[in-house]
Design a protein around this motif. Structure first.
Motif, PDB file in Angstrom:
ATOM      1  N   SER A  44      -9.127  -1.103 -10.915  1.00 25.30           N
ATOM      2  CA  SER A  44      -8.632  -0.868  -9.214  1.00 25.30           C
ATOM      3  C   SER A  44      -6.697  -0.860  -9.303  1.00 25.30           C
ATOM      4  CB  SER A  44      -8.676  -0.776  -8.326  1.00 25.30           C
ATOM      5  OG  SER A  44      -8.997  -2.079  -7.299  1.00 25.30           O
ATOM      6  N   SER A  45      -6.390  -2.103  -9.479  1.00 22.54           N
ATOM      7  CA  SER A  45      -4.854  -2.439  -9.611  1.00 22.54           C
ATOM      8  C   SER A  45      -4.657  -2.239 -10.461  1.00 22.54           C
ATOM      9  CB  SER A  45      -4.761  -4.273  -8.718  1.00 22.54           C
ATOM     10  OG  SER A  45      -5.377  -4.093  -8.373  1.00 22.54           O
ATOM     11  N   THR A  46      -4.607  -1.894 -11.329  1.00 26.07           N
ATOM     12  CA  THR A  46      -3.445  -0.913 -12.293  1.00 26.07           C
ATOM     13  C   THR A  46      -3.216   0.549 -11.915  1.00 26.07           C
ATOM     14  OG1 THR A  46      -4.349  -2.114 -13.809  1.00 26.07           O
ATOM     15  CG2 THR A  46      -3.173   0.008 -14.572  1.00 26.07           C
ATOM     16  N   ILE A  47      -4.757   1.603 -11.498  1.00 30.69           N
ATOM     17  CA  ILE A  47      -4.257   2.982 -11.209  1.00 30.69           C
ATOM     18  C   ILE A  47      -3.877   2.596  -9.525  1.00 30.69           C
ATOM     19  CG2 ILE A  47      -5.812   4.212 -10.900  1.00 30.69           C
ATOM     20  CD1 ILE A  47      -7.252   3.881 -12.205  1.00 30.69           C
ATOM     21  N   ALA A  48      -4.017   2.123  -9.008  1.00 32.05           N
ATOM     22  CA  ALA A  48      -3.236   1.613  -7.763  1.00 32.05           C
ATOM     23  C   ALA A  48      -1.372   1.559  -7.557  1.00 32.05           C
ATOM     24  CB  ALA A  48      -3.325   0.757  -6.686  1.00 32.05           C
ATOM     25  N   THR A  49      -1.623   0.480  -8.628  1.00 35.00           N
ATOM     26  CA  THR A  49       0.050   0.511  -8.792  1.00 35.00           C
ATOM     27  C   THR A  49       0.828   1.254  -9.507  1.00 35.00           C
ATOM     28  OG1 THR A  49      -0.207  -2.007  -9.012  1.00 35.00           O
ATOM     29  CG2 THR A  49       1.675  -0.397 -10.492  1.00 35.00           C
ATOM     30  N   VAL A  50      -0.353   2.661 -10.614  1.00 35.07           N
ATOM     31  CA  VAL A  50       1.001   3.776 -11.075  1.00 35.07           C
ATOM     32  C   VAL A  50       0.839   4.994 -10.338  1.00 35.07           C
ATOM     33  CG1 VAL A  50       0.531   6.004 -13.111  1.00 35.07           C
ATOM     34  CG2 VAL A  50       0.206   3.088 -13.377  1.00 35.07           C
ATOM     35  N   LEU A  95       4.735   6.112  -7.906  1.00 36.03           N
ATOM     36  CA  LEU A  95       5.240   7.329  -8.000  1.00 36.03           C
ATOM     37  C   LEU A  95       4.978   7.851  -6.924  1.00 36.03           C
ATOM     38  CD1 LEU A  95       2.761   8.770 -11.019  1.00 36.03           C
ATOM     39  CD2 LEU A  95       4.917   8.136 -11.103  1.00 36.03           C
ATOM     40  N   LEU A  96       3.736   7.559  -5.859  1.00 33.01           N
ATOM     41  CA  LEU A  96       4.363   8.435  -4.593  1.00 33.01           C
ATOM     42  C   LEU A  96       5.502   7.026  -3.869  1.00 33.01           C
ATOM     43  CD1 LEU A  96       3.001   9.277  -1.867  1.00 33.01           C
ATOM     44  CD2 LEU A  96       1.665   7.843  -2.141  1.00 33.01           C
ATOM     45  N   VAL A 120      -3.482   1.706  -2.621  1.00 32.63           N
ATOM     46  CA  VAL A 120      -2.168   3.247  -3.097  1.00 32.63           C
ATOM     47  C   VAL A 120      -1.025   2.578  -1.886  1.00 32.63           C
ATOM     48  CG1 VAL A 120      -1.153   5.690  -3.106  1.00 32.63           C
ATOM     49  CG2 VAL A 120      -2.834   4.627  -4.631  1.00 32.63           C
ATOM     50  N   PRO A 121      -1.728   2.885  -0.872  1.00 32.01           N
ATOM     51  CA  PRO A 121      -0.951   3.045   0.745  1.00 32.01           C
ATOM     52  C   PRO A 121       0.074   1.348   0.730  1.00 32.01           C
ATOM     53  CG  PRO A 121      -2.320   3.487   1.282  1.00 32.01           C
ATOM     54  CD  PRO A 121      -2.701   3.590   0.194  1.00 32.01           C
ATOM     55  N   PHE A 122      -0.362   0.755   0.277  1.00 34.96           N
ATOM     56  CA  PHE A 122       0.421  -0.572   0.341  1.00 34.96           C
ATOM     57  C   PHE A 122       1.771  -0.270  -1.009  1.00 34.96           C
ATOM     58  CE2 PHE A 122      -3.433  -1.799   2.529  1.00 34.96           C
ATOM     59  CZ  PHE A 122      -3.161  -2.692   3.466  1.00 34.96           C
ATOM     60  N   VAL A 123       0.600   0.019  -2.221  1.00 34.85           N
ATOM     61  CA  VAL A 123       1.830  -0.343  -3.399  1.00 34.85           C
ATOM     62  C   VAL A 123       3.272   0.559  -2.898  1.00 34.85           C
ATOM     63  CG1 VAL A 123       1.593   0.263  -5.935  1.00 34.85           C
ATOM     64  CG2 VAL A 123      -0.022  -0.505  -4.617  1.00 34.85           C
ATOM     65  N   ALA A 135       3.848  -5.586  -6.575  1.00 41.15           N
ATOM     66  CA  ALA A 135       2.531  -4.548  -5.769  1.00 41.15           C
ATOM     67  C   ALA A 135       1.165  -4.583  -6.262  1.00 41.15           C
ATOM     68  CB  ALA A 135       3.346  -3.352  -5.824  1.00 41.15           C
ATOM     69  N   PHE A 136       0.864  -4.613  -7.623  1.00 41.90           N
ATOM     70  CA  PHE A 136       0.125  -5.337  -9.064  1.00 41.90           C
ATOM     71  C   PHE A 136      -0.492  -6.695  -8.512  1.00 41.90           C
ATOM     72  CE2 PHE A 136      -2.344  -6.996 -11.976  1.00 41.90           C
ATOM     73  CZ  PHE A 136      -3.229  -6.188 -12.387  1.00 41.90           C
ATOM     74  N   PHE A 137      -0.160  -7.576  -7.557  1.00 38.89           N
ATOM     75  CA  PHE A 137      -1.239  -8.920  -7.663  1.00 38.89           C
ATOM     76  C   PHE A 137      -1.455  -8.676  -5.917  1.00 38.89           C
ATOM     77  CE2 PHE A 137       0.937 -10.628 -11.537  1.00 38.89           C
ATOM     78  CZ  PHE A 137      -0.203 -11.417 -11.924  1.00 38.89           C
ATOM     79  N   LEU A 138      -0.455  -7.726  -4.643  1.00 39.41           N
ATOM     80  CA  LEU A 138      -0.777  -7.371  -3.796  1.00 39.41           C
ATOM     81  C   LEU A 138      -2.394  -6.475  -4.433  1.00 39.41           C
ATOM     82  CD1 LEU A 138      -0.253  -7.724  -1.061  1.00 39.41           C
ATOM     83  CD2 LEU A 138       0.864  -5.410  -0.967  1.00 39.41           C
TER      84      LEU A 138
END
Length: 271
Positions: A73-79, A83-84, A148-151, A196-199
């Protein structure tokens, strides 16, 4: 009251707050090394509960699910979040305040409301199509949606701090879109992306409410396992699990903080 007395009062208040924040965590860690099966009497230091922890297949499966869920989930959310965040920065002058509001919404929404809505959504789709049965897959989707919002906001704040003329300089040097992304944007955003990934990883590891509502019978994570185990009482084995989770969260937060310090230590051109 003098300024010196006021400052001492603030310092005392700060230390009291630190005590109430971290003393309970220290107690959990201490009793995880208890030599007897008690969370009230400390009889000596022993590693027996950690040995039992790593020999319990149920706990190991929960640990594997937590780690798989957090990394995926962190990898997908980071990508997606990167972009967002870049899109929010690129189109920041087009009155997209409603988009910022939508990004903030999952952050301020109560977890239990968000978890119930996710469960209802996946259950409705599953009943209609047979897809998205509750399990590790639905947990990944649910976690990505609140990570995603945090990233995105972290990446956006990094881009806002850059000199806008740097982007113009890329155009003046005839860099195309891929060259601009590879040689300028990604290197500049690397500390923010890692942070962002580690968060996101930390948010996923310690989440219980959303995971509970979107999990299936074969996708128990460590927080869900702990919640089930404490129904019989808090044991040193549960304290050992909690201590390992505390250590993992502290490590992820420390790495993210280190990258933040690296980013802030680098000289940058102000707007």
């Amino acid at each position: 009251m003098s300024a010196r007395g006021f400052n001492r009062g603030l310092q005392a208040f700060w230390y009291v707050m630190l005590f109430f924040l971290y003393a309970p965590l220290a107690v959990v860690a201490l009793y995880s090394f208890n030599s007897i099966n008690s969370s009230a009497v400390f009889a000596g230091i022993s590693l027996r509960w950690y040995a039992a922890l790593f020999s319990d297949e149920t706990i190991l499966n929960a640990f594997y699910n937590s780690l798989t869920l957090a990394i995926t989930s962190s990898t997908i959310a980071t990508v997606i979040g990167t972009l967002l965040g870049y899109g929010m920065y690129t189109y920041r002058h087009r009155r997209l305040g409603w988009l910022i509001w939508l990004v903030y919404l999952p952050i301020v929404m109560p977890d239990i409301v968000y978890g119930i809505s996710q469960m209802s959504f996946f259950t409705s789709i599953s009943n209609a199509t047979g897809l998205f049965n509750l399990g590790l897959g639905t947990m990944v989707i649910a976690h990505v949606s609140f990570q995603v919002p945090f990233v995105a906001l972290l990446i956006y704040s990094r881009l806002v701090g850059l000199d806008s003329m740097l982007f113009e300089a890329c155009h003046d040097l005839y860099a195309n879109g891929w060259q601009r992304a590879w040689y300028f944007i990604l290197p500049t955003l690397r500390p923010a992306i890692v942070s962002a990934f580690f968060l996101a990883f930390t948010l996923s590891i310690d989440d219980f409410v959303i995971s509970f509502f979107t999990s299936g019978p074969e996708s128990t994570t460590l927080p869900i396992f702990i919640w089930s185990a404490i129904k019989k009482g808090v044991t040193p084995e549960v304290n050992a699990i909690a201590t390992l989770m505390i250590g993992a969260v502290f490590a992820a937060a420390a790495i993210a903080l280190a990258f933040q310090y690296v980013r802030l230590a680098r000289p940058r051109v102000s707007d």
